[in-house]
Scaffold this active site. Structure first.
Site, PDB file in Angstrom:
ATOM      1  CB  THR A  29       4.247 -15.745   4.452  1.00  6.43           C
ATOM      2  OG1 THR A  29       3.720 -16.861   5.188  1.00  6.43           O
ATOM      3  CG2 THR A  29       5.449 -15.197   5.203  1.00  6.43           C
ATOM      4  CG  LEU A  30       1.668 -10.149   3.919  1.00  4.24           C
ATOM      5  CD1 LEU A  30       0.766  -9.220   4.710  1.00  4.24           C
ATOM      6  CD2 LEU A  30       1.531  -9.905   2.428  1.00  4.24           C
ATOM      7  CD  GLU A  31      10.735  -8.657   2.792  1.00  2.66           C
ATOM      8  OE1 GLU A  31      11.547  -7.902   3.341  1.00  2.66           O
ATOM      9  OE2 GLU A  31      10.432  -8.565   1.599  1.00  2.66           O
ATOM     10  CE  LYS A  45      -3.739   0.340   2.485  1.00  2.00           C
ATOM     11  NZ  LYS A  45      -4.959   0.428   1.697  1.00  2.00           N
ATOM     12  CB  ALA A  74       5.173   2.687  -0.635  1.00  3.58           C
ATOM     13  NE  ARG A  75       1.571   7.810  -0.907  1.00  3.24           N
ATOM     14  CZ  ARG A  75       0.902   8.682  -1.644  1.00  3.24           C
ATOM     15  NH1 ARG A  75       0.880   9.943  -1.300  1.00  3.24           N
ATOM     16  NH2 ARG A  75       0.268   8.277  -2.716  1.00  3.24           N
ATOM     17  CB  THR A 123      -0.485   4.239   3.814  1.00  2.97           C
ATOM     18  OG1 THR A 123      -1.680   4.776   3.241  1.00  2.97           O
ATOM     19  CG2 THR A 123      -0.286   4.789   5.215  1.00  2.97           C
ATOM     20  CE1 TYR A 169       3.252 -22.654  -5.385  1.00  2.00           C
ATOM     21  CE2 TYR A 169       1.795 -23.594  -3.741  1.00  2.00           C
ATOM     22  CZ  TYR A 169       3.020 -23.061  -4.096  1.00  2.00           C
ATOM     23  OH  TYR A 169       4.003 -22.928  -3.154  1.00  2.00           O
ATOM     24  CD  GLN A 215      -5.360  -2.617  -4.419  1.00  2.00           C
ATOM     25  OE1 GLN A 215      -4.593  -2.239  -5.297  1.00  2.00           O
ATOM     26  NE2 GLN A 215      -6.494  -2.015  -4.146  1.00  2.00           N
TER      27      GLN A 215
END
Length: 188
Positions: free
Chosen positions: A135-137, A111, A115-116, A113, A170, A156
């Site tokens: 799983t997010l990094e 997002k 990244a800024r 927000t 997959y 997103q």
């Protein structure tokens, strides 16, 4: 490959549990408190992360090796806010569980927000017939500590539908991250 609309996302979530739990509108406030938005958007879905994080640490001076990843390289944090040290990263998982159809490719993007603020979410594909929590990094590219808020929007996902199903999904190839729950570390 057309991008799918909010109507398609809502129908697929209702009829096929594409996203579970599913929020049918953009949520920007909870109990009078502003939050980083999550829920369905015009052509995608803003996902949240759960309050379970793995924050990278170099306490043990381990070598980062994706074939033999040392779980001691992380410190577990279970809170609504995660502080990522400068020039470091953390892993988290989505609250939402995904079931991707065979003719759809999903791309997860950060997002603006975050990244800024110099916090980057790794671009991640959710392949046809993949299922699980994402799983997010989060990479903190700044020289300062950075906050990630659980239970609020962090990234997103956009859905791209092919005019024909893929030959090998997959699930067909027994992908190593199929049906993952919790924060999942690299697997060789």
């Amino acid at each position: 490959m057309p991008v799918k609309s909010d109507k398609w996302i809502a129908e697929m979530s209702r009829d096929h549990l594409l996203i579970d739990p599913f929020e049918p509108q953009q949520v920007r406030e909870i109990d009078g408190r502003r939050v980083i938005s999550y829920g369905v958007s015009s052509y995608g879905y803003d996902i949240r992360c759960a309050p379970e994080f793995k924050v990278f640490t170099n306490i043990n001076s381990a070598i980062v090796d994706p074939k033999q990843f040392d779980p001691e390289s992380f410190v577990d944090v279970n809170r609504d806010v995660c502080i990522i040290p400068p020039n470091s990263f953390a892993l988290a998982r989505t609250i939402e569980y995904f079931r991707i159809p065979r003719n759809v490719l999903t791309i997860c993007l950060g997002k603006s927000t975050y990244a800024r603020c110099g916090i980057i979410v790794n671009v991640t594909p959710l392949e046809p017939e993949w299922e699980g929590h994402v799983t997010l990094e989060f990479s903190n590219t700044t020289p300062l500590p950075a906050k990630i808020y659980a239970n609020e929007g962090v990234a997103q996902v956009i859905f791209l539908e092919s005019d024909e199903p893929c030959t090998v999904s997959y699930r067909d190839r027994d992908g190593k991250y199929q049906n993952q729950t919790g924060v999942t570390l690299p697997k060789a």
